[in-house]
Write an enzyme that holds these catalytic residues in place. Structure first.
Site, PDB file in Angstrom:
ATOM      1  N   SER A  14       0.836  -1.201   0.000  1.00  0.00           N
ATOM      2  CA  SER A  14       0.000   0.000   0.000  1.00  0.00           C
ATOM      3  C   SER A  14       0.875   1.257   0.000  1.00  0.00           C
ATOM      4  CB  SER A  14      -0.910   0.012   1.239  1.00  0.00           C
ATOM      5  OG  SER A  14      -0.132   0.251   2.397  1.00  0.00           O
ATOM      6  N   LYS A  83       0.367  -0.724  15.672  1.00  0.00           N
ATOM      7  CA  LYS A  83      -1.064  -0.869  16.006  1.00  0.00           C
ATOM      8  C   LYS A  83      -1.699  -2.032  15.240  1.00  0.00           C
ATOM      9  CE  LYS A  83      -2.962   2.473  12.691  1.00  0.00           C
ATOM     10  NZ  LYS A  83      -3.537   1.473  11.797  1.00  0.00           N
ATOM     11  N   ASP A  84      -1.042  -2.512  14.171  1.00  0.00           N
ATOM     12  CA  ASP A  84      -1.576  -3.630  13.389  1.00  0.00           C
ATOM     13  C   ASP A  84      -0.978  -4.981  13.779  1.00  0.00           C
ATOM     14  OD1 ASP A  84      -3.235  -2.014  11.845  1.00  0.00           O
ATOM     15  OD2 ASP A  84      -1.655  -1.609  10.371  1.00  0.00           O
ATOM     16  N   THR A 129     -15.895   4.612   9.329  1.00  0.00           N
ATOM     17  CA  THR A 129     -14.833   3.942  10.086  1.00  0.00           C
ATOM     18  C   THR A 129     -15.257   2.517  10.393  1.00  0.00           C
ATOM     19  OG1 THR A 129     -13.442   3.966  12.069  1.00  0.00           O
ATOM     20  CG2 THR A 129     -15.699   4.745  12.350  1.00  0.00           C
ATOM     21  N   SER A 131     -13.278   0.915  12.721  1.00  0.00           N
ATOM     22  CA  SER A 131     -12.545   0.697  13.966  1.00  0.00           C
ATOM     23  C   SER A 131     -13.508   0.548  15.141  1.00  0.00           C
ATOM     24  CB  SER A 131     -11.606   1.887  14.215  1.00  0.00           C
ATOM     25  OG  SER A 131     -11.289   2.005  15.581  1.00  0.00           O
ATOM     26  N   ARG A 133     -12.753   0.585  18.142  1.00  0.00           N
ATOM     27  CA  ARG A 133     -12.326   1.566  19.150  1.00  0.00           C
ATOM     28  C   ARG A 133     -12.998   2.913  18.902  1.00  0.00           C
ATOM     29  NH1 ARG A 133      -8.670   5.652  18.539  1.00  0.00           N
ATOM     30  NH2 ARG A 133      -8.268   4.914  16.432  1.00  0.00           N
ATOM     31  N   ARG A 134     -12.994   3.362  17.638  1.00  0.00           N
ATOM     32  CA  ARG A 134     -13.624   4.650  17.330  1.00  0.00           C
ATOM     33  C   ARG A 134     -15.143   4.572  17.473  1.00  0.00           C
ATOM     34  NH1 ARG A 134      -9.856   5.032  12.091  1.00  0.00           N
ATOM     35  NH2 ARG A 134      -8.110   6.264  12.917  1.00  0.00           N
ATOM     36  N   ARG A 151     -13.408   0.256   5.235  1.00  0.00           N
ATOM     37  CA  ARG A 151     -12.017  -0.177   5.329  1.00  0.00           C
ATOM     38  C   ARG A 151     -11.285   0.197   4.061  1.00  0.00           C
ATOM     39  NH1 ARG A 151     -10.719  -5.353   5.906  1.00  0.00           N
ATOM     40  NH2 ARG A 151      -8.623  -4.513   5.914  1.00  0.00           N
ATOM     41  N   GLY A 152     -10.013  -0.161   3.998  1.00  0.00           N
ATOM     42  CA  GLY A 152      -9.186   0.216   2.862  1.00  0.00           C
ATOM     43  C   GLY A 152      -8.191   1.278   3.277  1.00  0.00           C
ATOM     44  N   ASN A 153      -7.186   1.517   2.424  1.00  0.00           N
ATOM     45  CA  ASN A 153      -6.163   2.492   2.802  1.00  0.00           C
ATOM     46  C   ASN A 153      -6.746   3.913   2.785  1.00  0.00           C
ATOM     47  OD1 ASN A 153      -5.872   3.640   0.129  1.00  0.00           O
ATOM     48  ND2 ASN A 153      -4.716   1.821  -0.442  1.00  0.00           N
ATOM     49  N   ARG A 157     -10.296   5.448   1.246  1.00  0.00           N
ATOM     50  CA  ARG A 157     -11.372   5.979   2.096  1.00  0.00           C
ATOM     51  C   ARG A 157     -11.732   7.406   1.700  1.00  0.00           C
ATOM     52  NH1 ARG A 157     -10.193   3.647   8.226  1.00  0.00           N
ATOM     53  NH2 ARG A 157      -8.838   1.983   7.534  1.00  0.00           N
ATOM     54  N   CYS A 244      -9.198  -8.502  17.931  1.00  0.00           N
ATOM     55  CA  CYS A 244      -9.367  -7.336  17.051  1.00  0.00           C
ATOM     56  C   CYS A 244     -10.763  -6.720  17.164  1.00  0.00           C
ATOM     57  CB  CYS A 244      -9.053  -7.703  15.609  1.00  0.00           C
ATOM     58  SG  CYS A 244     -10.351  -8.644  14.819  1.00  0.00           S
TER      59      CYS A 244
END
Length: 311
Positions: A14, A83-84, A129, A131, A133-134, A151-153, A157, A244
């Site tokens: 990416s 983080k990944d 998003t 995530s 977490r978000r 999702r996606g880079n 997005r 995850c």
């Protein structure tokens, strides 16, 4: 001390991942002017799959192919966004992190084409998003907003935002810095507003344990404060055995006087339950601090909270 003459760097293909590799190459060239580097790009299952990560077995979807290339000897160094990298299971046998680069911005950014801040967004605004977490934190603080999976880079997005698939985005500031797109940021959210993911803003350099030449060559790129922060955060995640789909967040901070703090939070997906812990360690080793904060959340019921979330 022997140094490697050629370092083959394996990376996701990416734009973000390749930008991260360029930072490593630049720092290597500065410290070891004679060194040669080559990039070995791989496309991971996490990059190919745009559905829910849990269906692929979680975050390891971004690291499995990279790990395999390193272990097979087809590359000497892997560059990872920490983080990944899953912390609920050990690193692949035979590998280690030789260094963590100096930490980048750990905060999240709001991107809104109309220039509104998070608090100004009207009810029903769709935030793109995926995530957990978000999603959990927005459910807690801004329940009138709607999260739509995306999702996606970062580039993909932003195209989806332009195409109307969402009204606003939340993206990591560090990622936008790496692809030189900070121009799109409407508001940088404080860590109090949006607690960051474990390992935010940290690039880790992974080597084979037996490759002492490469380890010796790249270890000088490491930042001692980032090492302490990341060690505390990853031990916290390891002790909690978060997966995850666990809305966990937190960050460690190394002060100049040597003290280290770790603030961590666990959420129910709907944001209705929030567990909080914040501890300081003087000369205490970082792993002990991470363990202590995880235990503080476990005492508040974090195990039941995490285990009740399907994954």
């Amino acid at each position: 001390m022997a140094t490697a003459e050629l370092i083959r760097i394996v990376s996701r293909a990416s734009p973000m991942a390749l930008a991260q590799v360029e930072r490593v190459r630049a720092e290597l060239a500065r410290q070891h002017p004679g060194i040669r580097t080559e990039v070995v790009p791989v496309t991971t299952s996490g990059d190919r799959w745009l559905g829910s990560l849990s269906e692929l077995g979680g975050k390891g979807a971004f690291t499995k192919e990279v790990d395999a290339t390193l272990l097979a000897g087809d590359a000497d160094l892997a560059v990872h966004c920490m983080k990944d990298v899953p912390a609920d299971r050990p690193l692949p046998a035979g590998t280690l992190f030789a260094a963590y680069l100096e930490r980048d911005d750990i905060r999240d950014a709001l991107i809104h084409p109309g220039g509104l801040t998070l608090d100004e967004l009207p009810a029903g605004t769709r935030i793109g998003t995926s995530s957990v977490r978000r999603v959990a934190q927005l459910a807690m603080t801004h329940p009138h907003l709607e999260c739509v999976p995306m999702r996606g880079n970062a580039g993909l997005r932003m195209r989806k935002l332009a195409d109307g698939e969402a009204d606003a985005l939340l993206l990591a500031v560090s990622g936008l810095e790496r692809i030189e797109r900070t121009d799109v940021i409407t508001e940088t959210l404080s860590v109090e507003t949006m607690c960051p993911p474990i390992g935010a803003g940290v690039l880790g350099l992974q080597c084979r344990e037996d490759d002492t030449d490469t380890i010796d060559t790249v270890s000088g790129l490491g930042d001692p404060a980032t090492w302490r922060e990341t060690t505390a955060e990853r031990m916290f995640l390891h002790v909690l055995q978060g997966h995850c789909n666990s809305p966990l967040a937190g960050y460690a901070r190394a002060e100049r006087d040597g003290r280290l703090s770790l603030r961590a939070r666990a959420f129910s997906p709907d944001g209705k339950t929030v567990l909080d812990a914040h501890e300081w360690a003087g000369p205490l080793d970082p792993a002990t601090l991470g363990t202590s904060v995880a235990v503080a959340l476990l005492r508040q019921g974090a195990r039941e909270l995490i285990d009740s979330i399907p994954h």
